[in-house]
Each structure stands twice: as structure tokens, then as C-alpha cells.
Enzyme design. Sequence first.
Site, mmCIF file in Angstrom:
data_model
loop_
_atom_site.group_PDB
_atom_site.id
_atom_site.type_symbol
_atom_site.label_atom_id
_atom_site.label_comp_id
_atom_site.label_asym_id
_atom_site.label_seq_id
_atom_site.Cartn_x
_atom_site.Cartn_y
_atom_site.Cartn_z
ATOM 1 N N GLY A 27 0.810 -1.219 0.000
ATOM 2 C CA GLY A 27 0.000 0.000 0.000
ATOM 3 C C GLY A 27 0.836 1.258 0.000
ATOM 4 C CD GLU A 31 4.168 9.976 -10.405
ATOM 5 O OE1 GLU A 31 4.989 9.929 -11.338
ATOM 6 O OE2 GLU A 31 3.802 11.007 -9.827
ATOM 7 C CG HIS A 33 3.382 0.997 -5.439
ATOM 8 N ND1 HIS A 33 3.466 1.992 -4.501
ATOM 9 C CD2 HIS A 33 3.994 -0.091 -4.900
ATOM 10 C CE1 HIS A 33 4.096 1.546 -3.430
ATOM 11 N NE2 HIS A 33 4.435 0.284 -3.644
ATOM 12 C CG ASP A 143 12.309 -3.002 -2.528
ATOM 13 O OD1 ASP A 143 12.816 -2.646 -1.466
ATOM 14 O OD2 ASP A 143 11.287 -2.478 -3.006
ATOM 15 C CD GLN A 146 10.700 -7.224 -2.161
ATOM 16 O OE1 GLN A 146 10.514 -7.188 -0.967
ATOM 17 N NE2 GLN A 146 10.023 -6.455 -2.998
HETATM 18 O O1 PAF Z 1 8.108 -4.727 -1.857
HETATM 19 C C1 PAF Z 1 7.120 -4.816 -1.101
HETATM 20 O O2 PAF Z 1 6.249 -3.937 -1.063
HETATM 21 C C2 PAF Z 1 6.969 -6.027 -0.194
HETATM 22 O O3 PAF Z 1 8.205 -6.461 0.251
HETATM 23 C C3 PAF Z 1 6.176 -7.174 -0.850
HETATM 24 C C4 PAF Z 1 6.916 -7.716 -2.061
HETATM 25 C C5 PAF Z 1 4.805 -6.691 -1.256
HETATM 26 C C6 PAF Z 1 6.018 -8.327 0.155
HETATM 27 O O4 PAF Z 1 5.343 -7.918 1.299
#
Ligand code: PAF
Length: 273
Positions: A27, A31, A33, A143, A146
Site C-alpha cells: 500500500g 508512481e 507502484h 528492492d 528482494q
Molecule cells: O516490496 C514490497 O512492497 C513487499 O516487500 C512485498 C513484495 C509486497 C512483500 O510484502
Amino acid sequence: MKIFETENDIKNNCLHAQGLNLVPTMGNLHEGHLSLIEESKNYDGKTIVSIFINPLQFGPNEDFRNYPRTIISDIKKLEKIDCDYAFIPQDDFAKKLNLIKAPSISKKLCGKNRPGHFDGVLTIINKIFSVILPTHAFFGLKDYQQFILIREFTKNYFPGIKIIGLPIIREKDGLAMSSRNNLLTKDERKIAPNIYENLIWIKNNRKKFTISELVKISSEKLERHNIQIDYLGVFDKENLKKVKNFEEGALVAVAAKIGKVRLIDNIVLNNKN
Ligand code: PAF
């Protein structure tokens, strides 16, 4: 836009039969996202955005409680850009999950000072993927670690899902967009663009200095602005090991704290830039 709140809601509607392009988020949409969502529309099927602030990926001294919660405006933004579906589960979504142990690459960079963070990320991604069963999932390359971990995890456990990584979206002054930017005070926000400026400085000076000189000089510059460095370095973009020489595709990455707010950023070098 249709909103789903439970796993059963999604399953009973057999959403995945339409082909789903998933943008997982916590959430506080910005921009960055929205650019993932726009990109997802270029793929066959419908777009579904998940919004869930995952407690499992926050350490005991981290900002879970302060993490910005802006669900009403998030929904408005999603409606405005014609997102098809949102999945917004309740807090108990993260209860009773089998913890996924992230592989050793998770111990590098952000993992050094955030033990268990990537276990939490993979645990929730595993859950979200198994509920939604998307064909594609979209992540921002801010990220970076990630992204690598989710991409490798998905190859092994959800081979039917394609992971798409998209470029960092920046504010006009270069600061990488992040929900955490909203936690900066006015004065902190003013110094935050130094983080990206230093990455660019490293890139532009990579022929003049050795990597360790570059890291030393730019660390000093950041520290002069009261930016506390967690890590700053040049890494192999696949295994995240430190590299000694700039090579094609090297990752220049940084994590630093301004006041209480931890920010990350990176650039990937190639022959053209
Ligand atoms: O990047 C994020 O917003 C979070 O780490 C994710 C990938 C939604 C996992 O909670």
C-alpha cells in the site's frame, strides 16, 4: 474495481482462470507502484494489486507500526487507473504460515542488518502466489535483492509464474520513490537526494578511482550530510558478492538511514551508461 478480502473470495470467483497479472504491494501507493500496474496492462489477462503490510518482514525495532497506512487513497488511485481487482486481506492473513527460509544470498546487503526480513518476504509471497496463482508478477528494481530472491524462489516453486522487474521511478530531484519517503521530515527530505547523487558520482568517476576509493569518498560525502550508511558498494548483480573491478552489469547499491528512516537505492551499470 472489484475488491476481495479473503482467500475464499478469490478462489470462489475462480479469478485465475482469466489470467492474472499481479502487483504485490504494502500500500501507500506511489508512481513507482502505478508504473508497475500500467506495465502489467500490456500483458494478457487482468491486473490484480495486493495490499498487505506484512508484519513478518519487519524486525522488532523496525517501522511496522509507523508504516504509512493509506488504504482509502490507495483504492482511489487504483480506481483512477482502471485496475481490475484489489486483494486486501485482514491482518490474520499472515498468521499460521509456514516460515520460508530464504537462501544464503539473503544474508548479504539488506539482510545483514535485517535478519529474517527476506524470510518474511518469501513467506508472504509464497502465500499470495498460492492464493492468486498469477501468470506474471511485477516488482520494482529498487528492492533489487528482494527481486533476485523472489525470482529464484519462483523459478523453484512456482515455475508457471513469470517475474518481471521494472526500473526505479524517481522524484524530479532523483530520490527513488518509496513509501518510506513520507516518513522523512522536511529537512531530511532535502538531503535525501544525496543518496542517488552519490550513486551517479560513483558511476561517473569509475574510470578515475578504484572501487574502494570511490566507496570511501562517497561514504564520507554522505556522512557529512548526516546520512548514516548501512552498506554502500559495488556488487555482482546476480550473486551480490562484492566485485573488485567494474564489470558489465555491476550493481552499485546503497542502504542508509536519514534520521530514523532507512532508504535504499541502486543503479546497474552497463556499457551504455
Ligand atoms: O516490496 C514490497 O512492497 C513487499 O516487500 C512485498 C513484495 C509486497 C512483500 O510484502
